[in-house]
Enzyme design. Structure first.
Site, PDB file in Angstrom:
ATOM      1  N   HIS A 124     -25.236  42.418  48.317  1.00  0.00           N
ATOM      2  CA  HIS A 124     -26.350  43.364  48.432  1.00  0.00           C
ATOM      3  C   HIS A 124     -26.626  43.758  49.877  1.00  0.00           C
ATOM      4  O   HIS A 124     -27.076  44.877  50.143  1.00  0.00           O
ATOM      5  CB  HIS A 124     -27.615  42.760  47.826  1.00  0.00           C
ATOM      6  CG  HIS A 124     -27.508  42.536  46.349  1.00  0.00           C
ATOM      7  ND1 HIS A 124     -28.402  41.752  45.655  1.00  0.00           N
ATOM      8  CD2 HIS A 124     -26.607  42.988  45.427  1.00  0.00           C
ATOM      9  CE1 HIS A 124     -28.070  41.721  44.379  1.00  0.00           C
ATOM     10  NE2 HIS A 124     -26.979  42.463  44.218  1.00  0.00           N
ATOM     11  N   PHE A 362     -25.101  35.553  42.974  1.00  0.00           N
ATOM     12  CA  PHE A 362     -24.682  35.542  44.381  1.00  0.00           C
ATOM     13  C   PHE A 362     -25.059  36.807  45.156  1.00  0.00           C
ATOM     14  O   PHE A 362     -24.350  37.204  46.088  1.00  0.00           O
ATOM     15  CB  PHE A 362     -23.166  35.296  44.494  1.00  0.00           C
ATOM     16  CG  PHE A 362     -22.658  34.239  43.562  1.00  0.00           C
ATOM     17  CD1 PHE A 362     -23.065  32.922  43.704  1.00  0.00           C
ATOM     18  CD2 PHE A 362     -21.811  34.554  42.510  1.00  0.00           C
ATOM     19  CE1 PHE A 362     -22.622  31.943  42.826  1.00  0.00           C
ATOM     20  CE2 PHE A 362     -21.363  33.582  41.630  1.00  0.00           C
ATOM     21  CZ  PHE A 362     -21.769  32.273  41.794  1.00  0.00           C
ATOM     22  N   CYS A 363     -26.165  37.436  44.795  1.00  0.00           N
ATOM     23  CA  CYS A 363     -26.579  38.679  45.457  1.00  0.00           C
ATOM     24  C   CYS A 363     -25.458  39.709  45.447  1.00  0.00           C
ATOM     25  O   CYS A 363     -25.246  40.432  46.426  1.00  0.00           O
ATOM     26  CB  CYS A 363     -27.040  38.409  46.888  1.00  0.00           C
ATOM     27  SG  CYS A 363     -28.528  37.401  46.983  1.00  0.00           S
ATOM     28  N   ALA A 364     -24.726  39.755  44.337  1.00  0.00           N
ATOM     29  CA  ALA A 364     -23.638  40.720  44.157  1.00  0.00           C
ATOM     30  C   ALA A 364     -23.656  41.186  42.699  1.00  0.00           C
ATOM     31  O   ALA A 364     -22.658  41.080  41.986  1.00  0.00           O
ATOM     32  CB  ALA A 364     -22.294  40.099  44.524  1.00  0.00           C
ATOM     33  N   CYS A 437     -33.168  35.086  43.655  1.00  0.00           N
ATOM     34  CA  CYS A 437     -32.204  35.954  44.314  1.00  0.00           C
ATOM     35  C   CYS A 437     -30.912  36.090  43.535  1.00  0.00           C
ATOM     36  O   CYS A 437     -30.209  37.073  43.624  1.00  0.00           O
ATOM     37  CB  CYS A 437     -31.903  35.422  45.713  1.00  0.00           C
ATOM     38  SG  CYS A 437     -30.755  36.435  46.666  1.00  0.00           S
TER      39      CYS A 437
END
Length: 439
Positions: A124, A362-364, A437
């Protein structure tokens, strides 16, 4: 596992917490096995020593004539040289200190004079900031070759100012050919930015040799705590843009009607600098630069291969991979386990085995969606990882599949926790599984 351990399987650097023992829910303690280097790496011993050495001299930077202030100022500015040396910067590139990779990329996004092209596989931090001046998203293909072809097509169909690309995926560890991508960007009239948050801790990056215009990474992933990051890049965009923050330190002269802003890097470093964080980051660069590159690469390759081979033998393990033809990756292994929620697996590993992994998305989020999973488990290897750690992780996963957990676990608000939570210092709602997150 009974494989013979050789010297390449031992830790090759001493890190903080290497002798940490953590409590287990069933009682007793166990030496902590850290497989969450990709989130935040522990401090190298040299980094901790450098911070301890500097602490007595901690004082204002650029704002004092006292001896301690002069020492702090010299340390801060000399740290730029250490970072530039570590990355082999070009003469027209400047080192700007930030809070982290996310901060660095947001800073650069405020300076880009046009569209930015990105892939849908990005963290991100390298996906969200570019909407300010126009973000164009290219969907990654199933192969590196086709992905590059799609990038070329996008860059050729309409001019872009910047190609922003990951150095290594924070989910799978796969590495793209940066020199080739830099050549493509330049041939199409664009510059290239590399998000090196996951690459820099594992590989030497030569900005000149690879033709990289801008690069960002975080100290906390590079074995340097205290919240500092770096944006390195060509001066012209940084000098032409408005200051990232308006305030003291970013100006040469101020009147009641305006300000004469300083050039980069000071232009984008308003406020009191994080001298301890910057010193830690520079010390990490020096320490990593002194480690033999081949030794580090062999250590990582051996352990990553050992981990993958061990997990392959466990029923129900499915590895995450972006490209079928990717030939290079850093020490990150992401997988799912049939019949088990990732957060539950992570909580089990922590509570019953003293093993730390990451779980979630994983913020993806776009990448996990295209891979067809709602979440995964990520084990990442670092300089302090040993073969014994790897074997312990594999054995714990194998035991979970064959016998199940010895403890009960419950999920509340997306977070998995042991029930009851018996470890001292933790409450029943302590975060041992997924965090907001990662959801």
């Amino acid at each position: 596992m009974t494989a013979v351990l050789d010297s390449s399987c031992a830790p090759i650097a001493r890190v903080s917490g290497c002798d940490l023992r953590v409590p287990l829910v069933q009682g007793g303690t166990r030496e902590y096995a850290n497989f969450d280097y990709a989130a935040s790496a522990p401090a190298l011993a040299q980094v901790a020593d450098r911070v301890s050495e500097l602490l007595p001299y901690y004082a204002s930077v650029h704002r004092g004539a006292g001896y301690a202030s002069r020492i702090s100022t010299d340390c801060y500015e000399n740290s730029r040289t250490a970072v530039a040396r570590f990355l082999h910067c070009a003469d027209d590139q400047v080192v700007v200190f930030t809070r982290n990779t996310t901060d660095s990329l947001n800073l650069l996004a405020s300076c880009v004079p046009g569209d930015t092209v990105v892939l849908d596989i990005e963290h991100h931090a390298n996906f969200l900031p570019w909407t300010r001046h126009g973000r164009r998203v290219v969907r990654a293909a199933d192969t590196v070759a086709e992905t590059i072809r799609r990038l070329v097509a996008e860059l050729c169909v309409k001019p872009a100012a910047l190609l922003a690309i990951t150095g290594a995926s924070n989910v799978t560890g796969e590495v793209l050919p940066l020199r080739r991508l830099a050549d493509i960007a330049h041939q199409c009239g664009a510059r290239i930015l590399v998000d090196a948050a996951q690459l820099a801790p594992h590989r030497r990056i030569d900005l000149c040799a690879n033709g990289i215009d801008y690069l960002a990474f975080s100290g906390h992933k590079l074995y340097a705590p205290f919240g500092a990051g770096v944006l390195v890049g060509r001066r012209d965009w940084l000098d032409a843009a408005a200051p990232y923050l308006a305030g003291g330190g970013a100006v040469r002269q101020v009147s009641t009607t305006g300000a004469d802003w300083a050039p980069a890097p000071q232009r984008h470093e308003a406020g009191s600098p994080n001298v301890l964080g910057v010193a830690a980051l520079a010390a990490a660069c020096d320490a990593l630069g002194a480690i033999d590159e081949r030794t580090a690469a062999e250590h990582e390759r051996t352990l990553a291969e050992r981990l993958r081979n061990g997990l392959k033998a466990v029923a129900g393990v499915n590895f995450l991979r972006i490209w079928s033809d990717s030939a290079d990756s850093v020490g990150i292994v992401a997988f799912t386990l049939d019949g088990f929620e990732p957060g539950r697996v992570a909580a089990y590993l922590s509570a019953e085995y003293g093993i730390g992994v990451r779980d979630g998305r994983f913020c993806a989020h776009p990448l996990l969606a295209r891979l067809g999973v709602d979440g995964a488990i990520r084990a990442s290897i670092g300089l302090g990882t040993s073969a014994a750690d790897v074997d312990r992780l594999v054995d714990a996963i194998a035991t979970l599949v064959s016998h199940g957990p010895d403890w009960n676990y419950a999920c509340t608000d997306g977070q998995w926790n042991p029930v009851p939570e018996t470890r001292p210092g933790l409450t029943p709602t302590a975060t041992t599984g997924a965090t907001p997150c990662t959801l």
